[in-house]
Write a protein that holds these residues in place. Structure first.
Motif, mmCIF file in Angstrom:
data_model
loop_
_atom_site.group_PDB
_atom_site.id
_atom_site.type_symbol
_atom_site.label_atom_id
_atom_site.label_comp_id
_atom_site.label_asym_id
_atom_site.label_seq_id
_atom_site.Cartn_x
_atom_site.Cartn_y
_atom_site.Cartn_z
ATOM 1 N N SER A 139 4.215 -0.518 -3.698
ATOM 2 C CA SER A 139 3.022 -0.068 -2.987
ATOM 3 C C SER A 139 2.397 -1.218 -2.214
ATOM 4 O O SER A 139 2.256 -2.316 -2.754
ATOM 5 N N MET A 172 -0.412 -2.654 -1.710
ATOM 6 C CA MET A 172 -1.791 -2.688 -2.211
ATOM 7 C C MET A 172 -2.740 -3.470 -1.304
ATOM 8 O O MET A 172 -3.918 -3.153 -1.206
ATOM 9 N N PHE A 208 -4.069 -1.065 1.679
ATOM 10 C CA PHE A 208 -4.953 0.077 1.446
ATOM 11 C C PHE A 208 -6.428 -0.195 1.731
ATOM 12 O O PHE A 208 -7.074 0.596 2.422
ATOM 13 N N PRO A 209 -7.006 -1.298 1.245
ATOM 14 C CA PRO A 209 -8.433 -1.526 1.537
ATOM 15 C C PRO A 209 -8.709 -1.720 3.033
ATOM 16 O O PRO A 209 -9.790 -1.401 3.510
ATOM 17 N N LYS A 251 -8.600 2.113 4.661
ATOM 18 C CA LYS A 251 -9.176 3.265 3.942
ATOM 19 C C LYS A 251 -10.219 4.038 4.743
ATOM 20 O O LYS A 251 -10.444 5.214 4.483
ATOM 21 N N ASP A 265 -6.086 8.418 4.900
ATOM 22 C CA ASP A 265 -5.836 8.767 3.505
ATOM 23 C C ASP A 265 -4.380 8.423 3.239
ATOM 24 O O ASP A 265 -3.560 8.381 4.165
ATOM 25 N N TYR A 266 -4.035 8.205 1.978
ATOM 26 C CA TYR A 266 -2.653 7.882 1.651
ATOM 27 C C TYR A 266 -2.337 8.369 0.242
ATOM 28 O O TYR A 266 -3.220 8.541 -0.588
ATOM 29 N N GLU A 267 -1.066 8.621 0.023
ATOM 30 C CA GLU A 267 -0.576 9.046 -1.280
ATOM 31 C C GLU A 267 0.682 8.247 -1.580
ATOM 32 O O GLU A 267 1.550 8.099 -0.722
ATOM 33 N N VAL A 268 0.781 7.743 -2.792
ATOM 34 C CA VAL A 268 1.945 6.960 -3.212
ATOM 35 C C VAL A 268 2.758 7.786 -4.195
ATOM 36 O O VAL A 268 2.212 8.319 -5.158
ATOM 37 N N VAL A 281 5.119 6.132 0.608
ATOM 38 C CA VAL A 281 3.688 6.180 0.895
ATOM 39 C C VAL A 281 3.504 7.087 2.106
ATOM 40 O O VAL A 281 4.127 6.869 3.149
ATOM 41 N N PHE A 309 0.880 8.405 4.801
ATOM 42 C CA PHE A 309 -0.412 8.108 5.425
ATOM 43 C C PHE A 309 -0.803 9.271 6.325
ATOM 44 O O PHE A 309 0.010 9.782 7.087
#
Length: 114
Positions: free
Chosen positions: A62, A64, A67-68, A71, A75-78, A88, A90
């Protein structure tokens, strides 16, 4: 392979891996690249997104540190994949403008995607 067979390869300026597109999704696989390439490719891919498309990134872990930084606009999903990679997805948030020009894509400290 995660990228559908019907997806067509497209040229994406600034990318270091092939990008593909189907009806409503862009795809790229950075799982075999080293930092900072996954971050670079994610950033150029995110700039493609509009309200109709999503972006799928295949990576060895991921992102990481990313992401910040995104954001507010995405939106995102792992999803963990069985071959020790992650997918991932987006999606651009509706009614947001995307300005990624000020996002640092260098690999330093916790921002790295090892």
């Amino acid at each position: 392979m995660i990228i559908p067979q019907n997806a067509k390869q497209i040229e994406v300026i600034g990318s270091t891996v092939p990008f593909f597109e189907d009806e409503d999704t862009y795809y790229f696989d950075s799982s075999l690249t080293a930092p900072p390439e996954p971050m670079v490719n994610a950033m150029v891919g995110l700039q493609l997104l509009d309200d109709k498309h999503k972006l799928v990134m295949i990576n060895h872990k991921s992102p990481m540190g990313l992401f910040p930084k995104i954001k507010e606009s995405f939106d995102y999903e792992v999803v963990e994949l069985p071959n020790d990679t992650v997918k991932v997805v987006f999606i651009k948030k509706t009614n947001t403008s995307v300005n990624l020009s000020n996002v640092d894509t260098s690999c330093s400290g916790s921002g790295c995607m090892h």
